[in-house]
Enzyme design. Structure first.
Site, PDB file in Angstrom:
ATOM      1  N   LYS A  42     -26.779 -28.558 -29.797  1.00 36.53           N
ATOM      2  CA  LYS A  42     -25.931 -28.415 -30.979  1.00 36.53           C
ATOM      3  C   LYS A  42     -25.027 -27.205 -30.818  1.00 36.53           C
ATOM      4  CE  LYS A  42     -25.456 -26.449 -34.911  1.00 36.53           C
ATOM      5  NZ  LYS A  42     -24.017 -26.374 -34.992  1.00 36.53           N
TER       6      LYS A  42
ATOM      7  N   GLU B  26     -32.367 -15.592 -28.949  1.00 31.40           N
ATOM      8  CA  GLU B  26     -31.475 -14.550 -28.407  1.00 31.40           C
ATOM      9  C   GLU B  26     -30.558 -14.150 -29.540  1.00 31.40           C
ATOM     10  OE1 GLU B  26     -31.045 -13.451 -25.233  1.00 31.40           O
ATOM     11  OE2 GLU B  26     -31.781 -15.024 -23.900  1.00 31.40           O
TER      12      GLU B  26
ATOM     13  N   CYS C 283     -22.631 -10.327 -27.904  1.00 28.54           N
ATOM     14  CA  CYS C 283     -23.909  -9.826 -28.404  1.00 28.54           C
ATOM     15  C   CYS C 283     -24.295  -8.540 -27.681  1.00 28.54           C
ATOM     16  CB  CYS C 283     -24.977 -10.880 -28.216  1.00 28.54           C
ATOM     17  SG  CYS C 283     -24.972 -11.543 -26.562  1.00 28.54           S
TER      18      CYS C 283
ATOM     19  N   GLU D  62     -24.502  -4.728 -36.721  1.00 33.37           N
ATOM     20  CA  GLU D  62     -23.674  -5.406 -35.719  1.00 33.37           C
ATOM     21  C   GLU D  62     -22.363  -5.864 -36.357  1.00 33.37           C
ATOM     22  OE1 GLU D  62     -24.806  -9.378 -34.394  1.00 33.37           O
ATOM     23  OE2 GLU D  62     -24.509  -8.718 -32.343  1.00 33.37           O
TER      24      GLU D  62
END
Ligand code: NAD
Length: 458
Positions: free
Chosen positions: A161, A237, A271, A362
């Site tokens: 997906k 992750e 990331c 973040e």
């Protein structure tokens, strides 16, 4: 696909509608999972000779390389990065990843264990079954390959997906796999939103494992979905707030390049981005100044969406309000044609205190926070004072110090005198809330295999 609901795929650099793809509902996801299960049960993929499976994975790598220009253009259109960057950071690593795992197909096996008693004891490594791979939009093809290639190498069937923002490269990957004669049902792509398609996959009773890359918020939902369905295993992750630490003895130019591309590469939507730049007080001013000279000149791509751009601009405002010094950037870039897209000027904040929001959360954009330190231990403390633990960088010529820092940093990857180095053979993943499980290398094989212990009485 038969789903009637669709979603629009937009080029974020121009605002142009590229195409519409299905927003797969529960029934559609169910059909994809059934196809994957059927392939697994019938052994049409995992039952092939290992050498045949190896050749098919190798052919997928060749197919990616053959269609590399088309793929790079597609990724550029759906993601907003340049075709050049898409080639370097998506297409090439994806091809390499399939080639690397092609090499593993014939090397995944168990061992014989010297147990007490009159027994022969050995282990088998068996595929976990049907794998749901849920991936984000920042490196749409590379991260898809990180999941699909090892899962297939282990003999699993996959339902992939992609992000609703970048489904096109995943659909193209499915075509390439079919051309490489991957049997039907071994890879199925379902497009759609997270809360529809993604959730249906996460809750499905017949999915054995979800391999996920994305945000912590979604990871929490996946953990919940697993707990209320079939306890499917997960590997996660997640994000990062990685520290890139520069000591005064470092090669200044190399550290400068590493710090620069470590945050402004991929428009900061990485990331592993080095979003906290820890600079020793002796070089702090000079480093920030030179970084700004470069940042004012560089052209970066459009952020992925208006929503992401607004989020980044909101963080920039919070940095200003909390008293960080804005050195450059700090606003939307609306020059000329860029006004049609979602561009943000590369932004540097100096005099950032570790407790400010921009230093803790973040941002996932081209925003770097320069933080001053005096001692190595202080740098370690600041670097580790985060709920994340994905990556870190260290720049020094002192070998002892480099090893000391590498050992002390709580992060899944530590780069010394380089940044964002990746290889299909080297594991990648997080400590703490950056997730668990590893992509890449031999470590990823753990994700996709069960170990069976067989006892034979002699
Ligand atoms: P996201 O979590 O919103 O989306 C990731 C994927 O999950 C998408 O395919 C999305 O459709 C799907 N999803 C969303 N809600 C879902 C739900 N309820 N159930 C099932 N699936 C769902 O993340 P994003 O915004 O696409 O990506 C950015 C995030 O990904 C950042 O936090 C970034 O740090 C992280 N990231 C991590 C890595 C890594 O390797 N650690 C790599 C790239 C990105």
């Amino acid at each position: 696909m038969t789903t009637e609901r669709t979603l629009d795929v937009i080029n974020p650099a121009t605002g142009e509608l590229l195409t519409c793809v299905p927003d797969a509902d529960e029934a559609e996801v169910g059909r994809a999972v059934a196809a994957a299960r059927d392939c697994f049960q019938q052994k049409t993929w995992r039952g092939l000779d290992p050498s045949r499976r190896e050749r098919i994975l190798w052919s997928i790598a060749e197919g990616i390389e053959q269609d590399r220009d088309e793929l790079a253009a597609l990724i550029s259109e759906e993601n907003g990065k340049s075709p050049r960057e898409a080639m370097a950071a998506d297409v090439k690593p994806a091809a390499d990843c399939f080639r690397y795992y092609a090499g593993w197909v014939r090397k995944i096996y168990g061992e014989t264990i010297p147990v007490d008693g009159p027994y022969l004891n050995y282990t088998l490594r068996e595929p976990v079954g049907v794998v749901g791979a849920i991936v984000p939009w920042n490196f749409p093809l590379q991260i898809a390959a990180w999941k699909v290639a090892p899962a297939l190498a282990c003999g699993c069937s996959v339902v992939l997906k992609p992000s609703e923002l970048t489904p096109l490269s995943a659909l193209k990957l499915a075509d390439i796999c079919a051309e490489a004669e991957l049997p039907d049902g071994a890879l199925n792509v379902v497009t759609g939103y997270g809360e529809t398609t993604g959730e249906a996959l996460a809750l499905h009773e017949d999915v054995d494992k979800i391999s996920f890359t994305g945000s912590i918020a979604t990871a929490r939902k996946l953990l919940h979905a697993s707990s209320v369905s079939n306890l499917k295993r997960l590997s996660l992750e997640l994000g990062g707030k990685s520290a890139n630490i520069v000591f005064p003895d470092a090669d200044f130019d190399a550290a400068m390049k590493g710090a620069f591309w470590g945050i402004f590469g991929g428009k900061g939507e990485m990331c592993s981005g080095g979003s906290r730049l820890l600079l020793h007080e002796e070089i702090y001013d000079r480093f920030v100044e030179e970084l700004a000279v470069r940042a004012r000149k560089v052209q970066i791509g459009s952020q992925i969406s208006g929503r992401q751009m607004d989020r980044i601009l909101d963080y920039i405002e919070s940095g200003k309000e909390e008293g960080a010094r804005l050195v450059c950037g700090g606003e939307r870039d609306k020059e000329g044609e860029k006004a049609k897209g979602f561009f943000v000027k590369p932004t540097i904040f100096a005099d950032v205190a570790p407790e400010m929001r921009i230093a803790r959360e973040e941002i996932f954009g081209p925003v770097v926070c320069a933080i001053k330190f005096k001692e190595a231990e202080e740098a370690l403390r600041i670097a580790n004072n985060t709920t994340y633990g994905l990556a870190a960088g260290v720049w020094t010529r002192d070998l002892r110090l480099a090893h000391h820092m590498a050992a002390g940093l709580e992060a899944g990857s530590v780069w010394v005198n380089t940044y964002n180095a990746f290889d299909s053979g080297s594991p990648f993943g997080g400590y703490k809330q950056s997730g668990f499980g590893r992509d890449l290398g031999s470590y990823a094989l753990e994700q996709y295999t069960n170990v069976k212990s067989v006892w034979i009485s002699l």
